[in-house]
Design an enzyme around this catalytic site. Structure first.
Site, PDB file in Angstrom:
ATOM      1  N   ASP A 198       2.530  -9.435   9.089  1.00  0.00           N
ATOM      2  CA  ASP A 198       1.080  -9.585   8.979  1.00  0.00           C
ATOM      3  C   ASP A 198       0.768 -11.078   8.880  1.00  0.00           C
ATOM      4  O   ASP A 198       0.365 -11.589   7.832  1.00  0.00           O
ATOM      5  CB  ASP A 198       0.566  -8.830   7.755  1.00  0.00           C
ATOM      6  CG  ASP A 198       0.781  -7.332   7.880  1.00  0.00           C
ATOM      7  OD1 ASP A 198       0.166  -6.716   8.761  1.00  0.00           O
ATOM      8  OD2 ASP A 198       1.582  -6.789   7.099  1.00  0.00           O
TER       9      ASP A 198
ATOM     10  N   VAL B 142      11.030  -7.463   9.590  1.00  0.00           N
ATOM     11  CA  VAL B 142      12.198  -6.590   9.744  1.00  0.00           C
ATOM     12  C   VAL B 142      11.916  -5.613  10.883  1.00  0.00           C
ATOM     13  O   VAL B 142      10.830  -5.034  10.965  1.00  0.00           O
ATOM     14  CB  VAL B 142      12.500  -5.828   8.439  1.00  0.00           C
ATOM     15  CG1 VAL B 142      13.681  -4.875   8.625  1.00  0.00           C
ATOM     16  CG2 VAL B 142      12.783  -6.811   7.306  1.00  0.00           C
TER      17      VAL B 142
ATOM     18  N   SER C 261       6.779  -0.604  10.289  1.00  0.00           N
ATOM     19  CA  SER C 261       5.408  -0.419   9.829  1.00  0.00           C
ATOM     20  C   SER C 261       5.281   0.985   9.263  1.00  0.00           C
ATOM     21  O   SER C 261       5.917   1.927   9.750  1.00  0.00           O
ATOM     22  CB  SER C 261       4.417  -0.609  10.975  1.00  0.00           C
ATOM     23  OG  SER C 261       3.117  -0.183  10.609  1.00  0.00           O
TER      24      SER C 261
ATOM     25  N   HIS D 106       9.676  -3.454   3.296  1.00  0.00           N
ATOM     26  CA  HIS D 106       9.285  -3.658   1.903  1.00  0.00           C
ATOM     27  C   HIS D 106      10.502  -3.956   1.034  1.00  0.00           C
ATOM     28  O   HIS D 106      10.445  -4.773   0.109  1.00  0.00           O
ATOM     29  CB  HIS D 106       8.566  -2.416   1.361  1.00  0.00           C
ATOM     30  CG  HIS D 106       7.266  -2.122   2.039  1.00  0.00           C
ATOM     31  ND1 HIS D 106       7.117  -1.080   2.920  1.00  0.00           N
ATOM     32  CD2 HIS D 106       6.055  -2.729   1.963  1.00  0.00           C
ATOM     33  CE1 HIS D 106       5.865  -1.053   3.357  1.00  0.00           C
ATOM     34  NE2 HIS D 106       5.198  -2.032   2.794  1.00  0.00           N
TER      35      HIS D 106
ATOM     36  N   MET E 291       0.834  -1.197   0.000  1.00  0.00           N
ATOM     37  CA  MET E 291       0.000   0.000   0.000  1.00  0.00           C
ATOM     38  C   MET E 291       0.871   1.250   0.000  1.00  0.00           C
ATOM     39  O   MET E 291       0.428   2.336   0.376  1.00  0.00           O
ATOM     40  CB  MET E 291      -0.958  -0.009   1.189  1.00  0.00           C
ATOM     41  CG  MET E 291      -2.012  -1.099   1.100  1.00  0.00           C
ATOM     42  SD  MET E 291      -3.513  -0.786   2.053  1.00  0.00           S
ATOM     43  CE  MET E 291      -2.870  -0.673   3.713  1.00  0.00           C
TER      44      MET E 291
END
Length: 277
Positions: free
Chosen positions: A147, A173, A182, A34, A27
């Site tokens: 998640d 991570v 996050s 990421h 997102m």
């Protein structure tokens, strides 16, 4: 090869290569977590596609859809540095027809733990992931273990719907102080961040124990020390595949998962625990 930004289905179809494709759904608001997913994808396929789409279907009416961080230019820079081939960044109008009627239903597994705290969240998440799978047609898709219930739900969907996609779960991570990375961490004030560190400390304390009751007791003791500044949503010990809570006879792997609100920010974290050692 230069990074291709596909804004719609037609652009995406033109950009897709002939070799194996790995998809990293995001997102946006990309961070080092990421980046680790992108690197995992690069190791597994000739072409890496990163989707950037803040999915309205997985946000509840009182959640942070409008304030969710959108940092598209910075995200493109991350993708360029990491050697991403294609960024798929559709609009909501491209993804969802105004008369849309059919969606994925997550079933019972989507109504427990995180699903109980966020009704409908997993329906929306699975719907957009299935659409991304159909549009990108990846051979491999990479998701973060942070998640954990999302990862378990996607694996369940792939199995139940006979999707020919390999699902990879990449390790969480963390910041040097232990806080799980996050996109929402940027909302934490300095005092809130210190409170939030109780989550990772609680998980670490629980992971040292070998029975369900001791795991939960050790983790809860750390969370209790944080006081009222940490508003606990849940602390559960669950089966990694079903997310059903385990009983005292359970041995082997289990997921210790926690969710809490610190200030105005809701955070989740988890760790895999080995029981019955």
């Amino acid at each position: 090869m230069d990074l291709i930004v596909a804004r719609n289905r037609t652009d995406l179809l033109k950009a897709r290569g002939d070799g194996p494709v790995a998809l990293v759904p995001t997102m946006g608001a990309l961070h080092e977590g990421h980046r680790s997913l992108i690197r995992e994808a690069r190791a597994r396929a000739a072409q890496v596609v990163v989707s950037i789409f803040v999915n309205p279907l997985q946000f509840g009416p009182h959640e942070d859809f409008s304030r969710y961080p959108r940092t598209f230019d910075a995200d493109l820079e991350v993708c360029e540095v990491e050697g991403v081939d294609v960024v798929f960044a559709p609009s909501a109008e491209d993804m969802y027809a105004p008369d849309r009627q059919v969606s994925v239903r997550a079933g019972e597994m989507g109504r427990i733990v995180e699903g109980a705290a966020r009704p409908g969240h997993f329906d929306g998440m699975l719907t957009v992931v299935l659409k991304l799978f159909n549009l990108v047609r990846p051979d491999v898709a990479v998701f973060g273990q942070k998640d954990a219930q999302q990862l378990a739900m996607i694996r369940r969907m792939v199995a139940d719907l006979d999707l020919d996609i390999e699902i990879i779960g990449a390790p969480t991570v963390r910041e040097p102080d232990g806080l799980a990375l996050s996109s929402r961490n940027r909302y934490l004030s300095a005092p809130d961040r210190q409170v939030a560190l109780a989550l990772s400390r609680a998980l670490a304390a629980g992971a040292e124990r070998a029975t369900p009751s001791k795991v939960l007791a050790a983790a809860r003791a750390v969370l209790d020390e944080a006081g009222p500044a940490l508003d606990l949503d849940y602390l559960v010990l669950v089966d990694p595949a079903t997310f059903a809570e385990v009983d005292e006879s359970h041995s082997g792997a289990a997921v210790l998962a926690v969710a809490a609100r610190v200030g105005a920010t809701r955070l989740i974290d988890n760790v895999v625990v080995s029981l019955g050692r």
